[in-house]
Design a protein around this motif. Sequence first.
Motif, mmCIF file in Angstrom:
data_model
loop_
_atom_site.group_PDB
_atom_site.id
_atom_site.type_symbol
_atom_site.label_atom_id
_atom_site.label_comp_id
_atom_site.label_asym_id
_atom_site.label_seq_id
_atom_site.Cartn_x
_atom_site.Cartn_y
_atom_site.Cartn_z
ATOM 1 N N PHE A 26 38.712 50.167 30.306
ATOM 2 C CA PHE A 26 39.113 48.579 31.010
ATOM 3 C C PHE A 26 39.745 47.794 29.858
ATOM 4 C CE2 PHE A 26 37.871 44.132 31.622
ATOM 5 C CZ PHE A 26 38.267 43.801 32.684
ATOM 6 N N GLY A 28 41.831 48.926 28.091
ATOM 7 C CA GLY A 28 43.086 49.427 27.907
ATOM 8 C C GLY A 28 43.994 48.662 28.842
ATOM 9 N N GLN A 29 43.539 48.505 30.080
ATOM 10 C CA GLN A 29 44.184 47.822 31.160
ATOM 11 C C GLN A 29 44.489 46.279 30.719
ATOM 12 O OE1 GLN A 29 42.030 48.004 34.959
ATOM 13 N NE2 GLN A 29 42.759 49.994 35.040
ATOM 14 N N VAL A 30 43.532 45.714 30.135
ATOM 15 C CA VAL A 30 43.674 44.469 29.548
ATOM 16 C C VAL A 30 45.035 44.328 28.469
ATOM 17 C CG1 VAL A 30 43.165 42.605 28.145
ATOM 18 C CG2 VAL A 30 41.498 43.711 29.772
ATOM 19 N N GLU A 31 44.952 45.247 27.535
ATOM 20 C CA GLU A 31 45.993 45.406 26.688
ATOM 21 C C GLU A 31 47.235 45.688 27.256
ATOM 22 O OE1 GLU A 31 44.725 47.942 23.193
ATOM 23 O OE2 GLU A 31 43.386 46.373 22.662
ATOM 24 N N GLY A 32 47.540 46.714 28.199
ATOM 25 C CA GLY A 32 48.756 46.941 28.821
ATOM 26 C C GLY A 32 49.360 45.581 29.431
ATOM 27 N N ARG A 33 48.632 44.950 30.079
ATOM 28 C CA ARG A 33 49.210 43.796 30.705
ATOM 29 C C ARG A 33 49.509 42.720 29.612
ATOM 30 N NH1 ARG A 33 46.269 41.460 36.267
ATOM 31 N NH2 ARG A 33 46.595 43.584 37.459
ATOM 32 N N PHE A 82 44.742 38.246 33.652
ATOM 33 C CA PHE A 82 43.643 39.162 33.568
ATOM 34 C C PHE A 82 42.716 38.680 34.975
ATOM 35 C CE2 PHE A 82 44.719 38.437 29.161
ATOM 36 C CZ PHE A 82 45.481 39.381 28.862
ATOM 37 N N LEU A 85 42.664 41.412 37.599
ATOM 38 C CA LEU A 85 42.436 42.857 37.146
ATOM 39 C C LEU A 85 41.090 43.401 38.066
ATOM 40 C CD1 LEU A 85 44.068 44.581 35.201
ATOM 41 C CD2 LEU A 85 41.977 43.834 33.298
ATOM 42 N N SER A 86 41.403 44.707 38.301
ATOM 43 C CA SER A 86 40.456 45.497 38.759
ATOM 44 C C SER A 86 39.177 45.683 38.084
ATOM 45 C CB SER A 86 40.813 46.658 39.576
ATOM 46 O OG SER A 86 39.864 47.716 39.946
ATOM 47 N N LEU A 89 36.468 50.131 36.779
ATOM 48 C CA LEU A 89 35.967 50.905 35.715
ATOM 49 C C LEU A 89 34.657 50.524 35.053
ATOM 50 C CD1 LEU A 89 39.460 51.146 33.892
ATOM 51 C CD2 LEU A 89 38.325 52.992 35.312
#
Length: 220
Positions: A26, A28-33, A82, A85-86, A89
């Motif tokens: 999860f 990783g998605q935060v860091e990507g954004r 965020f 964000l889904s 996960l």
Amino acid sequence: MSADLTHIDTWLFDLDNTLYPEESGFMGQVEGRMTDFVAKVTGLPRDEAFVLQKKYLAEHGLTLRGLMLNHGVDPADFHALFHDLSLDLLAHDADLLAALERLPGRRLIFTNADDKHAERVLAHLGLDHLFDDVFHIHSFGFTPKPDPLGFERMIDAHGLTPATTAFFEDSERNLKPAFDLDMTTVLVGARAEASTAPFVTYRTTKLAPFLSGARLKEAA
């Protein structure tokens, strides 16, 4: 041997990568954004934006703090990244729920994230009813962990007694100010067992079995 936490009456938990495993992906998605946002604000290529993102994290304890100081970023704009964000996960953990329920005294969240993110994650995990309060980045005036001032503000706001408080974190360096204040510190996650830091009282790869096996203060 089980941890001796019979002196603890306040339970302080980090949120991300602590109340759910880092392996969920999860964050990783935060860091990507976050990287996309840094690239947009600075005009840097994405790979250079990622390097700057990590530089600000290392220097300030929070990427947002670096963006605020050096680029005049509005925290509301950053946090909004965020809020949609889904959370798919993140899975419910019945063992963790039961382990948290058995803890005597107050349970608090201490996170560098904002209130809405914390509320969304806790509700999705089914843990929101277990915590008395969330002390988030707005609560401590954007002085993020590991800044000692953030800890002082959290202690003052909730009238904590550090000597009877246990602090659970996935970030080793965030535990040092807590230890210096006389808190019991617990490093959580895949890197915990490799830690040799003298300011880490206990180490565990998984939170639920650690809490389940700990010796606790008996109910009055």
